[in-house]
Enzyme design. Structure first.
Site, PDB file in Angstrom:
ATOM      1  N   GLU A 215       5.073 -22.184 -37.325  1.00 31.54           N
ATOM      2  CA  GLU A 215       5.513 -23.473 -36.228  1.00 31.54           C
ATOM      3  C   GLU A 215       4.989 -24.983 -36.880  1.00 31.54           C
ATOM      4  OE1 GLU A 215       3.729 -24.773 -31.648  1.00 31.54           O
ATOM      5  OE2 GLU A 215       3.455 -22.689 -33.053  1.00 31.54           O
ATOM      6  N   GLU A 220       5.888 -33.446 -29.411  1.00 30.75           N
ATOM      7  CA  GLU A 220       4.784 -32.929 -28.163  1.00 30.75           C
ATOM      8  C   GLU A 220       4.291 -34.042 -27.422  1.00 30.75           C
ATOM      9  OE1 GLU A 220       2.868 -28.874 -28.305  1.00 30.75           O
ATOM     10  OE2 GLU A 220       1.883 -29.839 -30.368  1.00 30.75           O
TER      11      GLU A 220
END
Length: 418
Positions: A215, A220
């Protein structure tokens, strides 16, 4: 023992009755993206998005009983994956706005809350980018390339996360004899947190295995804090795990760069260097040791563009060194990152191709403290409570737009999209 799923072998299974596609066909919202080169500039791609399969209704064939319950698979319908495939059908989604997703041209709005029948619902959508054929995921290969998008985080308060990231999912979403729907219905999700979900590659997870894959968190963020973080795993492709081994397959924490957490507390936020009250551009570059698209990843570099000005990433001090990017020396002291392959392993995944995911969500368990509270950000210990967010910020949302990728230096500043 870590178990690698033989995804391609599933296609060789006998042609048993599979989990069927229901009568409601999927209608994918179009989301224009751009591929950029030094010679040709940025060229439009007729791509689209699909909601995660978890947002789709999967129910008993010929009835309305869901194939999942609050605790997982319905054991009566799904005692094993073959029987589950025979018993269940997956329905398409025709109106994505009912799930908090709206697109227009090259822009996409994700809403955390929507009103339906005078009730507030929290669909918390997660979508994936499909290739132009609408049947498979778009596989992005980003070694010695850059990935760029515009974002508006002004409606993301403390406790929210408008995320954009890559995971090493299968291009087909695990399409197989037992999962004919595949990527077109949002199957095949995985990430480095190794969660145990009801479905693995669209097949019933009756063994209750965890599922892991590499990932790369590009973004974010909310209006108060942001981070970008690689999460390598110790193998390639999809990994099955059980029990404690699910905690050692991937670097769940990753090697992150959060400007606030690293001491740059006036860099990102309202009226700061990157002003989160206004839209801005995020550029992430993946530099290799030999400056080729097959070389070893050596650095992940970040910069921003706002109001026509290029803004370099925050410069911070870490262990006496001045840094503003993610490198092997920067990550050397960050947990198990190096032991699981570090930037080399992350780069290998970026070279093979990864799937773009975009989502909006909040965190009832931890209030998103890891992102924006305490040492990580300016938010209080209670601001991230989802019940407070819903009451105070019912219009919370994020807009991603002008997604483009390609040769270094081609996706930002004066480049035109056409």
């Amino acid at each position: 023992m870590v178990r690698t799923f033989a995804v391609t072998a599933l296609a060789l299974l006998p042609l048993v009755a599979a989990q069927q596609i229901g009568s409601t066909k999927e209608v994918h919202p179009q989301l224009t993206t751009y591929k950029c080169t030094s010679q040709g500039g940025c060229v439009k791609q007729n791509t689209s998005i699909v909601l995660d399969s978890g947002s789709h209704w999967i129910h008993a064939k010929g009835g309305e009983v869901s194939c999942t319950t609050s605790s997982g698979l319905d054991p009566a319908l799904c005692p094993d994956k073959e029987t589950c495939a025979e018993n269940c059908v997956v329905e398409g989604i025709t109106d994505y706005s009912q799930y908090g997703v709206q697109t227009r041209g090259d822009a996409m709005l994700l809403r955390e809350y929507i009103k339906q029948n005078n009730q507030t619902k929290a669909p918390s959508p997660r979508v994936y980018l499909l290739d132009e054929d609408g049947e498979n995921y778009s596989m992005l290969r980003l070694l010695n390339q850059e990935f760029t998008f515009d974002v508006d985080v002004s409606k993301l308060p403390c406790g929210m996360n408008g995320a954009l990231y890559f995971s090493e999912m299968s291009a087909s979403g695990g399409r197989s004899a037992l999962n004919p729907a595949g990527a077109a219905y949002g199957t095949g999700y995985c990430d480095a947190q190794c969660y145990t979900n009801a479905w693995i590659n669209g097949e019933a997870n009756t063994a209750k295995a965890g599922l892991c894959c590499q990932e790369m968190d590009i973004w974010e963020a909310n209006a108060r804090a942001n981070a970008f973080t690689p999460h390598p795993c110790n193998s390639t492709g999809l990994l099955g795990c059980a029990g404690d081994e699910c905690n050692s397959v991937c670097d769940k924490a990753g090697c992150g760069f959060n400007p606030y957490a690293l001491g740059a507390r006036d860099y990102y936020g309202t009226a700061m260097t990157v002003d989160t009250t206004k839209p801005f551009t995020v550029v992430t570059q993946f530099l290799t040791a030999d400056n080729s698209t097959t070389g070893a990843l050596r650095e992940i570099r970040r910069l921003y563009v706002q109001a026509g000005q290029v803004i370099q990433n925050a410069v911070v001090k870490v262990d006496g060194r001045t840094v503003n990017s993610i490198t092997e020396p920067y990550c050397a002291s960050q947990g198990v990152f190096e032991g699981l392959g570090g930037l080399r392993r992350m780069g290998e995944a970026l070279g093979r191709g990864m799937v773009l995911s975009m989502s909006i969500w909040n965190d009832a368990g931890g209030f998103m403290h890891w992102l924006d509270s305490g040492n990580s950000g300016p938010c209080s210990s209670t601001e991230g409570d989802p019940s407070l967010i819903e009451n105070k910020y019912p219009d919370t949302a994020v807009t991603f737009s002008k997604i483009r990728w390609g040769d270094l230096g081609t996706t930002f500043a004066t480049r035109r999209l056409h």
